[in-house]
Enzyme design. Structure first.
Site, mmCIF file in Angstrom:
data_model
loop_
_atom_site.group_PDB
_atom_site.id
_atom_site.type_symbol
_atom_site.label_atom_id
_atom_site.label_comp_id
_atom_site.label_asym_id
_atom_site.label_seq_id
_atom_site.Cartn_x
_atom_site.Cartn_y
_atom_site.Cartn_z
ATOM 1 N N ASN A 63 39.861 38.944 30.929
ATOM 2 C CA ASN A 63 39.396 39.074 32.461
ATOM 3 C C ASN A 63 38.545 40.033 32.966
ATOM 4 O O ASN A 63 37.913 40.206 33.874
ATOM 5 C CB ASN A 63 40.500 38.482 33.593
ATOM 6 C CG ASN A 63 41.382 39.707 33.948
ATOM 7 O OD1 ASN A 63 41.184 41.239 33.274
ATOM 8 N ND2 ASN A 63 42.285 39.675 34.927
ATOM 9 N N HIS A 99 39.039 43.354 33.221
ATOM 10 C CA HIS A 99 40.142 44.348 34.107
ATOM 11 C C HIS A 99 40.146 45.555 32.932
ATOM 12 O O HIS A 99 39.706 45.519 31.934
ATOM 13 C CB HIS A 99 41.546 44.229 34.521
ATOM 14 C CG HIS A 99 42.160 44.023 33.372
ATOM 15 N ND1 HIS A 99 43.710 43.603 33.897
ATOM 16 C CD2 HIS A 99 43.008 44.832 32.387
ATOM 17 C CE1 HIS A 99 44.111 43.747 32.955
ATOM 18 N NE2 HIS A 99 43.536 44.602 31.559
ATOM 19 N N ASP A 129 47.476 53.425 33.784
ATOM 20 C CA ASP A 129 48.282 53.581 34.747
ATOM 21 C C ASP A 129 49.618 52.774 34.305
ATOM 22 O O ASP A 129 50.158 52.939 33.564
ATOM 23 C CB ASP A 129 47.569 51.601 35.160
ATOM 24 C CG ASP A 129 47.172 51.613 32.960
ATOM 25 O OD1 ASP A 129 47.641 51.857 32.957
ATOM 26 O OD2 ASP A 129 46.228 50.694 33.502
ATOM 27 N N GLU A 136 41.882 44.903 38.486
ATOM 28 C CA GLU A 136 41.786 43.259 38.337
ATOM 29 C C GLU A 136 40.882 42.694 39.143
ATOM 30 O O GLU A 136 40.051 43.224 39.878
ATOM 31 C CB GLU A 136 43.146 42.291 39.338
ATOM 32 C CG GLU A 136 44.360 42.848 38.137
ATOM 33 C CD GLU A 136 44.644 42.465 36.599
ATOM 34 O OE1 GLU A 136 43.386 42.298 36.007
ATOM 35 O OE2 GLU A 136 46.014 41.790 36.886
HETATM 36 P P1 PGA Z 1 45.019 45.310 24.718
HETATM 37 O O1 PGA Z 1 45.443 45.563 26.913
HETATM 38 O O2 PGA Z 1 44.498 46.992 24.308
HETATM 39 O O3 PGA Z 1 46.876 45.543 25.272
HETATM 40 O O4 PGA Z 1 44.479 43.913 24.351
HETATM 41 C C1 PGA Z 1 43.629 45.779 27.088
HETATM 42 C C2 PGA Z 1 43.617 45.873 28.678
HETATM 43 O O5 PGA Z 1 44.707 44.922 28.674
HETATM 44 O O6 PGA Z 1 43.063 46.939 29.996
#
Ligand code: PGA
Length: 243
Positions: free
Chosen positions: A142, A144, A73, A149
């Site tokens: 959450n 995702h 992404d 999302e």
């Molecule tokens: P993080 O994010 O590794 O910075 O915790 C992971 C994500 O939100 O997919």
């Protein structure tokens, strides 16, 4: 719906061990097939993983010269040169330090006059490459995966998504203020992720405990995007103490 998951769960002693185990899986894959199509992720969680890959490359244990990569992404509206962009992150943590060929590196473009078209083209490029051989994932608090999302249908490919407020809050540490955090992103879809041949999911921080528990519950629902992974035959979850 309860499903029987094929997940392989690996509990690591700590963050460093989690990173090493994940890196070893990717290195072994590259040794087996030097033309591996890598699916890569950004965020705080995989920083140790990239350190391990760079160390292995510098030690002469692995080469990326024939490999191809696709990132999950990118933020919409953030220039690749901006330090908060995922383009910048990937250069900084991996690409500037290993022998990947620039032409073989792919990230979705967050600055495009026609983002929908760019998303469709990215999806087509992944298919053309024969799909991703091994995909790295983190997980949002959450649930995702990529920037899919809660509520994202499981059957869409690369697309533009509006970021959840909780995601913008979680990622504001990488920006000067919450107002600077983009509202939208371009992300591989869940369908894209599920088309990968193998998936490695890393979970390491206290803010992910609830997501971890939900994943363990094996209930598949679009309200919890990571639950789509229960429909994939080859998922390894490497996790460490979340306290
Ligand atoms: P993080 O994010 O590794 O910075 O915790 C992971 C994500 O939100 O997919």
């Amino acid at each position: 719906m309860n499903v029987v998951t094929n997940f392989k769960w690996i509990e690591a002693a700590n963050y460093d061990e989690m990173s090493k185990i994940a890196a070893t899986i990717f290195i072994d894959q590259l040794k087996k097939n030097s033309e591996t199509v890598l699916g890569l992720a950004t965020g705080g969680t995989p920083e140790g993983f990239y350190k391990e890959l760079v160390a292995a490359y510098k030690a002469g244990e692995v080469s990326f010269a024939q490999a191809k990569s696709f990132n999950l992404d990118e933020y919409v509206g953030i220039d690749p040169a901006n330090e908060s962009s995922y383009h910048y992150y990937m250069d900084h943590h991996l690409f500037n330090h290993v022998d990947m060929k620039r032409d073989n590196i792919n990230l979705p473009a967050g600055i495009q006059s026609n983002l929908e078209k760019a998303a469709a083209e990215y999806e087509a490029m992944i298919k053309e490459a024969g799909n991703i051989d091994i995909q790295l994932l983190g997980i949002g608090g959450n649930g995702h995966i990529g920037f899919n999302e809660p509520g994202t249908p499981f059957d869409v490919g690369t697309h533009i998504i509006e970021l959840a407020q909780s995601t913008r809050e979680a990622n504001k540490v990488y920006f000067d203020s919450i107002e600077d955090v983009p509202t939208h992103a371009i992300t591989m879809g869940i369908k894209t992720i599920l088309s990968s041949k193998k998936i490695v999911l890393l979970i390491a921080s206290a803010s992910k405990q609830e997501a971890f528990d939900r994943l363990r519950s094996r209930i598949v629902t679009e309200d919890f995007p990571a639950s789509a992974l229960h429909n994939h035959p080859d998922v390894t979850v490497i996790y460490t103490d979340m306290k």
